[in-house]
Scaffold this motif. Structure first.
Motif, mmCIF file in Angstrom:
data_model
loop_
_atom_site.group_PDB
_atom_site.id
_atom_site.type_symbol
_atom_site.label_atom_id
_atom_site.label_comp_id
_atom_site.label_asym_id
_atom_site.label_seq_id
_atom_site.Cartn_x
_atom_site.Cartn_y
_atom_site.Cartn_z
ATOM 1 N N PRO A 67 0.815 -1.212 0.000
ATOM 2 C CA PRO A 67 0.000 0.000 0.000
ATOM 3 C C PRO A 67 0.857 1.275 0.000
ATOM 4 O O PRO A 67 0.481 2.275 -0.603
ATOM 5 N N THR A 80 -0.644 1.590 9.423
ATOM 6 C CA THR A 80 -0.906 0.188 9.088
ATOM 7 C C THR A 80 -1.215 0.087 7.595
ATOM 8 O O THR A 80 -1.577 1.079 6.958
ATOM 9 N N PRO A 81 -1.095 -1.108 7.030
ATOM 10 C CA PRO A 81 -1.447 -1.275 5.614
ATOM 11 C C PRO A 81 -2.896 -0.876 5.318
ATOM 12 O O PRO A 81 -3.179 -0.324 4.259
ATOM 13 N N GLU A 82 -3.794 -1.122 6.270
ATOM 14 C CA GLU A 82 -5.196 -0.739 6.078
ATOM 15 C C GLU A 82 -5.343 0.776 6.023
ATOM 16 O O GLU A 82 -6.091 1.310 5.204
ATOM 17 N N GLN A 83 -4.624 1.474 6.896
ATOM 18 C CA GLN A 83 -4.672 2.935 6.894
ATOM 19 C C GLN A 83 -4.089 3.496 5.598
ATOM 20 O O GLN A 83 -4.634 4.448 5.029
ATOM 21 N N ALA A 110 -4.033 1.955 2.723
ATOM 22 C CA ALA A 110 -4.992 1.650 1.666
ATOM 23 C C ALA A 110 -6.157 2.637 1.702
ATOM 24 O O ALA A 110 -6.616 3.103 0.644
ATOM 25 N N ASP A 111 -6.642 2.970 2.898
ATOM 26 C CA ASP A 111 -7.719 3.960 3.024
ATOM 27 C C ASP A 111 -7.268 5.324 2.516
ATOM 28 O O ASP A 111 -8.006 6.005 1.797
#
Length: 72
Positions: A5, A25-28, A30-31
Motif C-alpha cells: 500500500p 498500518t497497511p489498512e490505513q 490503503a484507506d
C-alpha cells in the motif's frame, strides 16, 4: 507480485512518502490511497465539467474547432 500500500500511495502521489508514514498500518495506507484517488477523480471531473462549460462562452461556429484543438 503486488505492491505494498505504501508503494501504491507513493506512485499515486508521484513522490516518496515521508518517514512518518511507516507508522501507518497497511489498512490505513490503503484507506488514504483510496481517499487520494477519489480526490483526484473529483478534480478531473470538475475540470472536465468546467472545460465543457467554458465552451458555452464561445460562438457556436467555433466550438467544434476548439474542442478538436483542446482534445475534448
Amino acid at each position: 507480485m503486488t505492491d505494498s500500500p505504501a508503494d501504491d500511495l507513493g506512485r499515486l502521489l508521484n513522490s516518496p512518502l515521508p518517514p512518518s508514514f511507516a507508522e501507518l498500518t497497511p489498512e490505513q495506507l490503503a484507506d488514504l490511497t483510496g481517499l487520494v484517488e477519489a480526490g483526484l477523480q473529483h478534480r478531473i471531473d470538475a475540470l472536465t465539467t468546467d472545460a465543457f462549460g467554458a465552451l458555452d462562452n464561445l460562438p457556436v461556429f467555433l466550438r467544434g474547432a476548439v474542442r478538436k484543438v483542446v482534445g475534448l
